[in-house]
Design a protein around this motif. Structure first.
Motif, PDB file in Angstrom:
ATOM      1  N   THR A 155      55.823  15.692 -73.278  1.00  0.00           N
ATOM      2  CA  THR A 155      55.938  14.301 -74.194  1.00  0.00           C
ATOM      3  C   THR A 155      54.907  13.475 -73.518  1.00  0.00           C
ATOM      4  O   THR A 155      54.016  12.991 -73.999  1.00  0.00           O
ATOM      5  N   ILE A 156      55.096  13.377 -72.212  1.00  0.00           N
ATOM      6  CA  ILE A 156      54.534  12.248 -71.393  1.00  0.00           C
ATOM      7  C   ILE A 156      52.994  12.699 -71.365  1.00  0.00           C
ATOM      8  O   ILE A 156      52.021  11.955 -71.627  1.00  0.00           O
ATOM      9  N   LEU A 157      52.732  13.919 -70.929  1.00  0.00           N
ATOM     10  CA  LEU A 157      51.224  14.358 -70.824  1.00  0.00           C
ATOM     11  C   LEU A 157      50.431  14.391 -72.236  1.00  0.00           C
ATOM     12  O   LEU A 157      49.348  13.798 -72.279  1.00  0.00           O
ATOM     13  N   THR A 158      51.132  14.703 -73.225  1.00  0.00           N
ATOM     14  CA  THR A 158      50.319  14.851 -74.558  1.00  0.00           C
ATOM     15  C   THR A 158      50.383  13.318 -74.915  1.00  0.00           C
ATOM     16  O   THR A 158      48.869  13.095 -75.455  1.00  0.00           O
ATOM     17  N   ARG A 159      50.979  12.441 -74.633  1.00  0.00           N
ATOM     18  CA  ARG A 159      50.830  11.072 -74.970  1.00  0.00           C
ATOM     19  C   ARG A 159      49.793  10.346 -74.171  1.00  0.00           C
ATOM     20  O   ARG A 159      48.875   9.541 -74.704  1.00  0.00           O
TER      21      ARG A 159
ATOM     22  N   ASP B 298      46.465  27.178 -77.036  1.00  0.00           N
ATOM     23  CA  ASP B 298      46.703  25.862 -76.733  1.00  0.00           C
ATOM     24  C   ASP B 298      46.625  25.788 -75.167  1.00  0.00           C
ATOM     25  O   ASP B 298      45.943  24.673 -74.933  1.00  0.00           O
ATOM     26  N   ALA B 299      47.038  26.496 -74.477  1.00  0.00           N
ATOM     27  CA  ALA B 299      47.022  26.356 -72.950  1.00  0.00           C
ATOM     28  C   ALA B 299      45.476  26.679 -72.574  1.00  0.00           C
ATOM     29  O   ALA B 299      44.824  25.909 -71.796  1.00  0.00           O
TER      30      ALA B 299
ATOM     31  N   SER C 148      47.603  17.484 -63.590  1.00  0.00           N
ATOM     32  CA  SER C 148      48.054  17.139 -65.156  1.00  0.00           C
ATOM     33  C   SER C 148      47.727  18.191 -65.996  1.00  0.00           C
ATOM     34  O   SER C 148      48.604  18.521 -66.912  1.00  0.00           O
ATOM     35  N   TYR C 149      46.467  18.538 -66.184  1.00  0.00           N
ATOM     36  CA  TYR C 149      46.112  19.766 -67.107  1.00  0.00           C
ATOM     37  C   TYR C 149      46.737  20.672 -66.960  1.00  0.00           C
ATOM     38  O   TYR C 149      47.123  21.553 -67.824  1.00  0.00           O
ATOM     39  N   LEU C 150      46.974  21.367 -65.508  1.00  0.00           N
ATOM     40  CA  LEU C 150      47.387  22.529 -65.160  1.00  0.00           C
ATOM     41  C   LEU C 150      48.905  22.757 -65.507  1.00  0.00           C
ATOM     42  O   LEU C 150      49.432  23.650 -66.236  1.00  0.00           O
TER      43      LEU C 150
ATOM     44  N   ILE D 152      52.976  24.519 -69.552  1.00  0.00           N
ATOM     45  CA  ILE D 152      54.055  24.549 -70.613  1.00  0.00           C
ATOM     46  C   ILE D 152      53.747  25.261 -71.953  1.00  0.00           C
ATOM     47  O   ILE D 152      54.360  25.782 -72.364  1.00  0.00           O
ATOM     48  N   HIS D 153      52.342  25.047 -72.431  1.00  0.00           N
ATOM     49  CA  HIS D 153      52.171  25.895 -73.516  1.00  0.00           C
ATOM     50  C   HIS D 153      52.109  27.383 -73.361  1.00  0.00           C
ATOM     51  O   HIS D 153      52.520  28.010 -74.189  1.00  0.00           O
ATOM     52  N   LEU D 154      51.688  27.793 -72.118  1.00  0.00           N
ATOM     53  CA  LEU D 154      51.903  29.485 -71.846  1.00  0.00           C
ATOM     54  C   LEU D 154      53.459  29.733 -71.895  1.00  0.00           C
ATOM     55  O   LEU D 154      53.596  30.698 -72.338  1.00  0.00           O
ATOM     56  N   ALA D 155      54.289  28.662 -71.307  1.00  0.00           N
ATOM     57  CA  ALA D 155      55.702  29.206 -71.240  1.00  0.00           C
ATOM     58  C   ALA D 155      56.277  29.180 -72.529  1.00  0.00           C
ATOM     59  O   ALA D 155      57.246  29.825 -72.763  1.00  0.00           O
ATOM     60  N   LYS D 156      55.737  28.515 -73.414  1.00  0.00           N
ATOM     61  CA  LYS D 156      56.093  28.657 -74.931  1.00  0.00           C
ATOM     62  C   LYS D 156      55.211  29.469 -75.984  1.00  0.00           C
ATOM     63  O   LYS D 156      55.494  29.401 -77.091  1.00  0.00           O
ATOM     64  N   ASN D 157      54.608  30.170 -75.041  1.00  0.00           N
ATOM     65  CA  ASN D 157      53.945  31.406 -75.864  1.00  0.00           C
ATOM     66  C   ASN D 157      52.846  30.768 -76.607  1.00  0.00           C
ATOM     67  O   ASN D 157      52.377  31.419 -77.845  1.00  0.00           O
ATOM     68  N   ASN D 158      52.159  29.561 -76.387  1.00  0.00           N
ATOM     69  CA  ASN D 158      51.256  29.284 -77.025  1.00  0.00           C
ATOM     70  C   ASN D 158      49.978  29.279 -76.169  1.00  0.00           C
ATOM     71  O   ASN D 158      49.343  28.115 -75.851  1.00  0.00           O
ATOM     72  N   THR D 159      49.292  30.489 -75.968  1.00  0.00           N
ATOM     73  CA  THR D 159      48.201  30.796 -75.199  1.00  0.00           C
ATOM     74  C   THR D 159      47.040  29.906 -75.701  1.00  0.00           C
ATOM     75  O   THR D 159      46.298  29.702 -75.111  1.00  0.00           O
TER      76      THR D 159
END
Length: 288
Positions: free
Chosen positions: A139-143, A176-177, A160-162, A167-174
């Motif tokens: 939430t903080i990084l996206t904002r 987006d990562a 910060s980018y890493l 986080i995207h990778l952990a949520k299977n959003n390759t």
């Protein structure tokens, strides 16, 4: 992002020793900040802490004037250095407390909305990630990621980018990562920071290894200049502790079943790591 840390440190120390009237408090605060960053890269954590304390003392001497952005940035920067130092020593809970305190002290309920908070946000979000508070971190990084780019040091920006990509990778959003890391890579090219692009490309290697795409990972790794590796005997960057270097190259060797070469690189990397950089050493030990 320069490697001329010894030369820079000599210049800064000479300037700090100069007590001429022109060397006023705000300038000295900047010198202490530079010195703290270099000491952090050298794993001289106590020296970095003292640098931060000297910078904070000067801000108090100048007075807590809310019209001075430089004073407030110094405060958050000093907390960020201390938080990163504790993180690199593996002291996660204490590091998170320091980062949170840096935000609370000067921004209270509105700290995230203040531009000066971006001095500490890379450390704060790194610690949220490391303590598995992924939703808060995302939430903080996206904002704030676009504004972090304006205020953070390059390697702190990279971290910060890493974090966001992982986080995207952990949520299977390759996808987006990959998009996040390609944005970081492009920043490196546009801002003429080749190491930043190299950090991004190593993270792409890590992402593709995670997906079992070894051939693609090899292809990317072959095109990363060895000159942009972020680990040297006398220094180690924050990005290196986040695997944007030898650690990912070792993972690549393991994926290619080059076990003997991987074990040799692990041993060499541990030997080259400063002994109090526990966070990094632990990651290397796990690879054995």
């Amino acid at each position: 992002m320069s490697d001329n840390n010894d030369e820079t440190l000599n210049v800064v120390q000479a300037l700090l020793a100069d007590n001429q009237p022109s060397n006023h408090s705000l300038v000295r605060i900047g010198f202490y900040n530079i010195q703290a960053y270099i000491h952090l890269s050298q794993a001289k954590f106590e020296d970095a802490r003292i640098d931060g304390m000297n910078a904070l003392a000067l801000t108090q001497f100048m007075g807590k004037n809310k019209s001075s952005d430089n004073v407030f940035f110094t405060v958050t920067y000093a907390h960020a250095v201390q938080a990163f130092a504790l993180l690199l020593q593996g002291k996660l809970k204490r590091a998170l407390a320091v980062a949170e305190q840096g935000l609370r002290d000067f921004y209270q309920q509105d700290f995230i909305e203040s531009a000066n908070a971006y001095g500490v946000l890379p450390a704060y979000t790194s610690l949220l990630y490391e303590t598995n508070k992924l939703d808060d971190c995302e939430t903080i990084l996206t904002r704030n990621l676009s504004l972090i780019r304006q205020f953070a040091l390059p390697e702190w920006l990279a971290v910060s980018y890493l974090c966001l990509a992982r986080i995207h990778l952990a949520k299977n959003n390759t996808n987006d990562a990959i998009k996040v890391i390609e944005t970081l890579e492009q920043i490196g090219y546009s801002d003429h920071l080749p190491r930043l692009s190299a950090i991004a490309r190593w993270e792409l290697v890590r992402i593709h290894l995670n997906n079992g795409e070894v051939i693609l990972a090899n292809d990317i790794a072959e095109r990363i200049s060895s000159e942009n590796l972020v680990v040297k005997k006398a220094q180690c960057s924050i990005a290196a502790d986040n695997e944007a270097d030898t650690i990912t190259s070792i993972r690549l060797l393991l994926a290619n079943q080059q076990y003997k070469k991987a074990l040799k690189q692990i041993a060499d990397a541990i030997e080259q790591s400063q002994p109090n950089r526990h966070y990094r050493i632990l990651k290397l030990e796990v690879l054995k």
